[in-house]
Design an enzyme around this catalytic site. Structure first.
Site, mmCIF file in Angstrom:
data_model
loop_
_atom_site.group_PDB
_atom_site.id
_atom_site.type_symbol
_atom_site.label_atom_id
_atom_site.label_comp_id
_atom_site.label_asym_id
_atom_site.label_seq_id
_atom_site.Cartn_x
_atom_site.Cartn_y
_atom_site.Cartn_z
ATOM 1 N N ASP A 143 18.031 117.401 75.174
ATOM 2 C CA ASP A 143 18.896 117.495 73.991
ATOM 3 C C ASP A 143 19.637 118.832 73.918
ATOM 4 O OD1 ASP A 143 18.128 115.003 73.264
ATOM 5 O OD2 ASP A 143 16.805 115.615 71.633
ATOM 6 N N TYR A 191 24.981 113.065 68.287
ATOM 7 C CA TYR A 191 23.718 113.788 68.146
ATOM 8 C C TYR A 191 23.419 114.065 66.677
ATOM 9 C CZ TYR A 191 19.969 117.001 69.375
ATOM 10 O OH TYR A 191 18.744 117.615 69.507
#
Length: 699
Positions: free
Chosen positions: A81, A294
């Protein structure tokens, strides 16, 4: 074969479907290493040698799989991430695989779509060591505060936990609770008149007295105003103006959690989990695709690419007049690791077009659809034109009393076209003219009392955490759930209240460590971590600055902090005759001997008593905790008796008069249970009669 390493298995399946047979995608399943629990205080950090950390593997199965697959890989690409935690995980992967973090490819993407993944694989970067250093500094500080303070609290007042972010958050809730407890209601009066306009009785509130803002404190003042009012008013002025209502910016992590709670009562944990599923990928028409960008972000910026696509969609679907373009963003992109707001990855994947696929995902399908619709509409609306209204303001007057009525009329729906809001009937005021005399149908003057502040909801607490700089988007939900886990907070339908233990924890920490639970201090520390991330500060100076001040305060406090004595029950130990006391452990409260460890007697009833007996079997009721650490009331005879109820719920069985108990002739009570209503004998402890309630039960 090239090896791509991501964090979650779900994400690995989606990305693998885009990259093809030349790539293998494997997941770390979260963090693979953490600080050891050894050295001074079990910190896993050498505080005497520049805070050198010692890491240990915490996920052996994932590490073994990574090592095995990396041996046959022609190239390793890190795709964790795009935030501090993700960067740290990528760095830890390089350490266990013994590869160079300065040369290993780091793939960054903010949405999981074919085009985004293809672009990211073509343009890799390397690991951002400033971001890694920032995460490591935060982890070390949290470990020191958490371990040292928690150990001190456990020794002195038998409390379970303390932490940099959780304690500051808990103090916010406890301070607010004290305001509620200290609140003293004050009397005030409301005043309005009712007029017949367009054959409708319309309430018009008092606006000013003698041209100034007013406050009616008591009945005497109310009657004085009523005496001045008379039985009619005049239309003093009629003015029309235009009002614009702009759309809100697209969602950040915080605002998404707030809106999901306000609209659907989703908890922060639930919203985070649902949003993660939408981000990682859902099968739409046979293809796995991430539906949103995201989800951990505090930026309201939108990429130029998205804006251009959104413009085409808005113009094609609604017309040129509905597009307004980007509004000012709260945060612009940083040079590295920047995020957009949370938005859909495609404008043409409308909520209705993907609804069938989301509903097919099972129990969460409806919730996924609702959350996606919120995100989709909010992002699109942020680029659309304002809603416009023509507002007519009418001022009525009588003896220096003025009353104000506003009548809005929609002239352009703007962004609200997305929600297809139902337009309310507009009041017809064409018959009104300045100078008209209007008879008063009724004067309504009511006595009221000021209300105490409302308790915080999860949404409100998240908003406060963001405003005060406590934590970051990735920690809002976990912080609140941490407080639930340690039973410092309880919630009822999303409304929070601190427990007695929580109030005590906040009070003690504020007394002895006021700076650590101060929101300003926590925010300043977060800002310093951001400076490390941006390369403006180094970990060593921040850690020394923090630790030197902390350990000095800690050493001065640890001898001063009072020791909390166990509360006596008023009974004596059956083994040695010493007083029995209420003790606390990580599993809850129990009754034990005050002469421990010489006498190790403890009661088999390890639960705190409510002070009531079970209405079914007559045994004492006790407090228990469910798997989510939520407190409830249960019978101490469980599992032989399954009676339980919410701690805020008062049992109110209704006397059933249609018939008597068929077994003993006693009264029947109509009760509500988890699976519906049922009839139970008032003498249930002896009789045992109970049956499901149906309309046919009357017969």
């Amino acid at each position: 074969m090239k090896l791509v390493i991501v964090e979650s298995p779900t994400k690995s399946h989606t990305i693998a479907s885009y990259l093809g047979k030349d790539y293998e995608v494997v997941a770390t399943k979260g963090h693979i290493r953490d600080l050891a629990k050894e050295g001074r205080g079990g910190l896993g950090v050498d505080v005497y040698h520049d805070f050198k950390p010692k890491y240990v593997v915490t996920n052996f199965s994932s590490v073994n799989e990574l090592v095995k697959k990396s041996k046959d890989a022609s190239e390793i690409i890190l795709a964790t991430d795009p935030d501090r935690e993700g960067e740290a995980i990528a760095w830890h992967v390089t350490q266990v695989l013994k590869i160079n973090p300065l040369t290993t490819k780091r793939m960054e993407f903010h949405e999981i779509t074919r085009s985004s993944i293809t672009e990211a694989i073509k343009n890799p970067r390397t690991i951002d060591l400033n971001l890694v250093s920032s995460q490591e500094t935060r982890r070390i500080i949290d470990r020191i505060i958490g371990f040292d303070l928690s150990a001190l609290l456990q020794r002195r007042i038998k409390q379970k936990s303390a932490g940099r972010v959780q304690s500051a958050t808990l103090k916010l809730v406890c301070d607010h609770e004290n305001k509620i407890k200290e609140f003293v209601p004050e009397e005030y009066w409301t005043y309005l008149i009712k007029l017949n306009i367009d054959n409708e009785i319309i309430s018009v509130p008092l606006y000013q007295i003698n041209g100034e803002k007013y406050h009616i404190a008591n009945e005497t003042e109310a009657n004085q105003i009523k005496a001045r009012n008379g039985d009619s008013v005049f239309v003093k002025t009629i003015k029309t103006s235009t009002r614009r209502i702009e759309s809100k910016p697209p969602f950040t992590t915080s605002t998404l959690q707030q809106e999901a709670f306000n609209v659907y009562r989703f908890s922060t944990k639930q919203t985070s989990s649902l949003a993660q599923k939408l981000f990682e990928g859902v099968k739409i028409g046979g293809e796995l695709v991430g539906l949103i960008t995201y989800i951990r972000t505090d930026s309201t910026a939108l990429s130029d690419t998205y804006v251009a696509r959104a413009k085409n969609y808005i113009v094609e679907t609604y017309g040129d007049e509905y597009f307004s373009g980007k509004k000012s963003a709260k945060k612009e992109f940083l040079s590295q690791g920047a995020h957009e707001a949370i938005r859909p990855t495609s404008n043409h994947r409308t909520p209705e077009s993907v609804k069938q696929y989301l509903l097919a995902l099972g129990s969460d399908g409806e919730k996924l659809y609702k959350l996606y619709k919120l995100i989709y509409n909010r992002a699109l609306a942020s680029l659309m034109s304002a809603k416009k209204e023509s507002v007519t303001t009418i001022i009525f007057g009588a003896d220096n009393l003025t009353f104000k009525l506003e009548v809005p009329v929609l002239t352009f729906d703007g962004y609200t076209i997305l929600s297809r809001e139902k337009q309310e009937k507009t009041l017809n005021i064409s018959s009104l003219h300045e100078g008209d005399k209007m008879p008063i149908a009724e004067i309504v003057c009511e006595k009221k009392f000021t209300e105490p502040p409302e308790r915080y909801s999860e949404a409100k607490l998240v908003k406060l955490m963001e405003e005060k700089g406590i934590g970051r988007p990735s920690t809002y939900s976990s912080t609140i759930n941490h407080l639930y886990h340690h039973r410092y907070l309880e919630q009822e339908k999303g409304i929070l209240r601190p427990t007695e233990e929580g109030m005590k924890n906040a009070f003690i920490l504020n007394k002895y460590f006021p700076n650590l639970v101060n929101a300003k201090y926590t925010a300043e520390l977060e800002a310093e971590l951001d400076e490390i991330q941006e390369g403006k500060e180094n970990r060593s100076s921040i850690l020394h600055k923090f630790y030197d001040a902390f350990i000095e305060q800690y050493n001065s406090v640890k001898e001063k902090m009072y020791k909390d004595n166990d509360q006596e029950t008023g009974e004596l130990c059956p083994l040695c005759g010493k007083p029995l006391v209420i003790k606390k452990s990580t599993k809850g409260t129990f009754i034990g001997c005050s002469n421990y460890p010489k006498c190790k007697y403890h009661s088999t009833d390890n639960y705190e008593k409510v002070g009531e007996n079970c209405p079914r079997c007559g045994q004492p009721l006790v407090y228990r905790y469910d798997k989510n650490n939520k407190k409830f009331i249960s019978c101490s005879a469980y599992p032989n008796c399954s009676y339980s109820r919410n701690i805020y719920q008062t049992p109110t069985p209704i006397l059933y008069r249609s018939r008597k108990c068929p077994k003993c002739g006693g009264d029947l009570l109509l009760k509500k249970g988890k699976y519906g209503s049922y009839l139970e004998c008032s003498n249930f402890a002896k009789c045992g009669f109970r049956e499901r309630y149906k309309k046919s039960s009357r017969k």
